[in-house]
Design a protein around this motif. Structure first.
Motif, PDB file in Angstrom:
ATOM      1  N   PHE A  33       1.078  -1.225  -0.080  1.00  0.00           N
ATOM      2  CA  PHE A  33      -0.097   0.057   0.327  1.00  0.00           C
ATOM      3  C   PHE A  33       1.069   1.470  -0.258  1.00  0.00           C
ATOM      4  CE2 PHE A  33      -4.346  -1.971   1.376  1.00  0.00           C
ATOM      5  CZ  PHE A  33      -3.584  -3.182   1.655  1.00  0.00           C
ATOM      6  N   TYR A  35       0.232   5.659   1.113  1.00  0.00           N
ATOM      7  CA  TYR A  35      -0.174   6.045   1.332  1.00  0.00           C
ATOM      8  C   TYR A  35       0.542   7.678   1.799  1.00  0.00           C
ATOM      9  CZ  TYR A  35      -3.460   2.720   4.194  1.00  0.00           C
ATOM     10  OH  TYR A  35      -4.673   1.298   3.845  1.00  0.00           O
ATOM     11  N   PRO A  43      -3.239   9.092   7.362  1.00  0.00           N
ATOM     12  CA  PRO A  43      -2.369   8.760   6.544  1.00  0.00           C
ATOM     13  C   PRO A  43      -4.486   8.357   5.630  1.00  0.00           C
ATOM     14  CG  PRO A  43      -1.949   7.601   8.040  1.00  0.00           C
ATOM     15  CD  PRO A  43      -2.856   8.219   8.730  1.00  0.00           C
ATOM     16  N   PHE A  45      -5.185   6.587   1.551  1.00  0.00           N
ATOM     17  CA  PHE A  45      -4.868   5.437   1.117  1.00  0.00           C
ATOM     18  C   PHE A  45      -4.826   6.277  -0.463  1.00  0.00           C
ATOM     19  CE2 PHE A  45      -5.177   2.097  -1.202  1.00  0.00           C
ATOM     20  CZ  PHE A  45      -6.286   1.744  -2.422  1.00  0.00           C
ATOM     21  N   TYR A  48      -2.783   0.835  -4.196  1.00  0.00           N
ATOM     22  CA  TYR A  48      -2.026  -1.006  -3.806  1.00  0.00           C
ATOM     23  C   TYR A  48      -2.157  -1.814  -4.796  1.00  0.00           C
ATOM     24  CZ  TYR A  48      -4.077  -6.067  -1.583  1.00  0.00           C
ATOM     25  OH  TYR A  48      -3.625  -7.387  -1.688  1.00  0.00           O
ATOM     26  N   LEU A  87       3.730   7.026   3.002  1.00  0.00           N
ATOM     27  CA  LEU A  87       4.017   5.772   3.613  1.00  0.00           C
ATOM     28  C   LEU A  87       3.849   4.439   2.425  1.00  0.00           C
ATOM     29  CD1 LEU A  87       1.783   6.735   6.206  1.00  0.00           C
ATOM     30  CD2 LEU A  87       4.384   7.222   6.119  1.00  0.00           C
ATOM     31  N   ASN A  94       0.405 -12.758   7.961  1.00  0.00           N
ATOM     32  CA  ASN A  94      -1.101 -12.747   8.733  1.00  0.00           C
ATOM     33  C   ASN A  94      -1.796 -11.193   8.419  1.00  0.00           C
ATOM     34  OD1 ASN A  94      -0.722 -14.852  10.467  1.00  0.00           O
ATOM     35  ND2 ASN A  94       1.011 -13.390  11.252  1.00  0.00           N
ATOM     36  N   TYR A  95      -1.747 -10.460   7.286  1.00  0.00           N
ATOM     37  CA  TYR A  95      -2.142  -9.578   6.459  1.00  0.00           C
ATOM     38  C   TYR A  95      -2.413  -8.637   7.496  1.00  0.00           C
ATOM     39  CZ  TYR A  95      -4.481 -13.111   3.326  1.00  0.00           C
ATOM     40  OH  TYR A  95      -4.779 -13.536   2.538  1.00  0.00           O
ATOM     41  N   GLN A  96      -1.180  -8.240   8.220  1.00  0.00           N
ATOM     42  CA  GLN A  96      -1.315  -7.551   8.905  1.00  0.00           C
ATOM     43  C   GLN A  96       0.374  -6.138   8.774  1.00  0.00           C
ATOM     44  OE1 GLN A  96      -1.110  -7.680  13.044  1.00  0.00           O
ATOM     45  NE2 GLN A  96       0.714  -7.381  13.154  1.00  0.00           N
ATOM     46  N   LEU A  97      -0.642  -5.066   8.511  1.00  0.00           N
ATOM     47  CA  LEU A  97       0.930  -3.604   8.085  1.00  0.00           C
ATOM     48  C   LEU A  97       2.082  -3.259   8.171  1.00  0.00           C
ATOM     49  CD1 LEU A  97      -1.903  -1.264   6.867  1.00  0.00           C
ATOM     50  CD2 LEU A  97      -0.877  -3.162   5.490  1.00  0.00           C
ATOM     51  N   TRP A  99       4.985  -0.851   8.497  1.00  0.00           N
ATOM     52  CA  TRP A  99       4.975   0.222   7.860  1.00  0.00           C
ATOM     53  C   TRP A  99       6.696   0.730   7.652  1.00  0.00           C
ATOM     54  CZ3 TRP A  99       0.858   3.554   7.235  1.00  0.00           C
ATOM     55  CH2 TRP A  99      -0.355   2.691   6.948  1.00  0.00           C
ATOM     56  N   GLY A 100       6.813   1.843   6.937  1.00  0.00           N
ATOM     57  CA  GLY A 100       8.150   1.867   6.666  1.00  0.00           C
ATOM     58  C   GLY A 100       7.702   3.416   7.708  1.00  0.00           C
ATOM     59  N   ALA A 101       8.828   3.849   7.346  1.00  0.00           N
ATOM     60  CA  ALA A 101       8.992   5.648   8.525  1.00  0.00           C
ATOM     61  C   ALA A 101       9.154   6.334   7.442  1.00  0.00           C
ATOM     62  CB  ALA A 101      10.945   5.857   8.552  1.00  0.00           C
ATOM     63  N   GLY A 102       8.699   6.539   6.402  1.00  0.00           N
ATOM     64  CA  GLY A 102       7.533   7.711   5.357  1.00  0.00           C
ATOM     65  C   GLY A 102       8.631   8.649   4.688  1.00  0.00           C
TER      66      GLY A 102
ATOM     67  N   SER B  43       6.860   6.887  12.014  1.00  0.00           N
ATOM     68  CA  SER B  43       6.418   6.451  11.197  1.00  0.00           C
ATOM     69  C   SER B  43       4.905   5.991  12.262  1.00  0.00           C
ATOM     70  CB  SER B  43       6.856   5.496  10.369  1.00  0.00           C
ATOM     71  OG  SER B  43       5.589   4.942   9.594  1.00  0.00           O
ATOM     72  N   ARG B  97     -10.736  -2.416   9.388  1.00  0.00           N
ATOM     73  CA  ARG B  97     -10.569  -3.420   8.661  1.00  0.00           C
ATOM     74  C   ARG B  97     -11.259  -3.682   8.207  1.00  0.00           C
ATOM     75  NH1 ARG B  97      -5.315  -7.240   8.812  1.00  0.00           N
ATOM     76  NH2 ARG B  97      -6.961  -8.466   9.352  1.00  0.00           N
TER      77      ARG B  97
END
Lengths: 109, 114
Positions: A33, A35, A43, A45, A48, A87, A94-97, A99-102, B43, B97
């Motif tokens: 993703f 954002y 954030p 969207f 994707y 981001l 596990n379908y958990q996001l 994240w990068g630091a942006g 972040s 979600r």
């Protein structure tokens, strides 16, 4: 471990094009993703990607290469309102996001 | 569609008090809700994942007794910061979600503890 890398800050000129890169190493992959986040706001969207290739949506495009663990967000015809943090986030097994630091994008006139 | 609200949008409280933040999915039922914290120029940091009717799953390093999460229905989750201290001052963002796809973010709550 899981890791998302993207540049901390980029500067571009109004009307120009900018490419923000993101590389990732995650346990599993269920999509990537992008954002946009303006200062002090949540954030929103942008895009994707789950299959390789380019997804175009107006002035914004996003590219994915799963074999390289690489994505980029391409912004065309930059406007001052595009100044924001971008981001990159990967959905893991596990379908958990994750994240990068942006990347803080600064647009100059 | 897919609107998530948070209340309050900002709050100032005194050290030692508790603060409750609500997160609601307005036009859909969320199977899962997430709570994030974001410090300035950093972040998003996932604090916990909650599914309706079950206990929240907290990320490593997040104190479950300090950050109480209740997910009473498919449209409401609450985060209570107990005995708040100045270091808890941050931007708290929830997301919801529907399936495995996209997370819809609330507008965030800015907490300042004096």
């Amino acid at each position: 471990g899981q890791n998302i890398d993207q540049p901390t800050e980029m500067t571009a000129t109004e009307g120009a094009i900018v490419q923000i890169n993101c590389t990732y190493q995650t346990s599993g992959f269920n999509g990537l993703f992008w954002y946009q986040q303006h200062a002090g706001e949540a954030p929103t969207f942008l895009s994707y990607n789950v299959l390789d290739g380019l997804e175009e949506k107006g002035r914004f495009s996003s590219f994915l290469s799963r074999s390289k663990g690489y994505s980029y967000l391409l912004l065309k015809e930059l406007q001052m309102k595009d100044s924001a943090s971008y981001l990159c986030a990967v959905s893991d097994s596990n379908y958990q996001l994750i994240w990068g630091a942006g990347t803080k994008l600064i647009i100059k006139p | 569609g897919a609107v998530v609200s948070q209340h309050p949008s900002w709050v100032i409280c005194k050290s030692g008090t508790s603060v409750k933040i609500e997160c609601r999915s307005l036009d859909f039922q969320a199977t899962t809700m997430f709570w994030y914290r974001q410090f300035p120029k950093q972040s998003l940091m996932l604090m916990a994942t909650s599914n309706e009717g079950s206990k929240a799953t907290y990320e490593q390093g997040v104190e479950k007794d300090k950050f109480l999460i209740n997910h009473a229905s498919l449209t409401l989750s609450t985060l209570t910061v107990t005995s708040a201290h100045p270091e808890d001052s941050s931007f708290y963002i929830c997301s919801a979600r529907i399936d495995s796809y996209e997370q819809y973010f609330g507008p965030g709550t800015r907490l300042t503890v004096t």
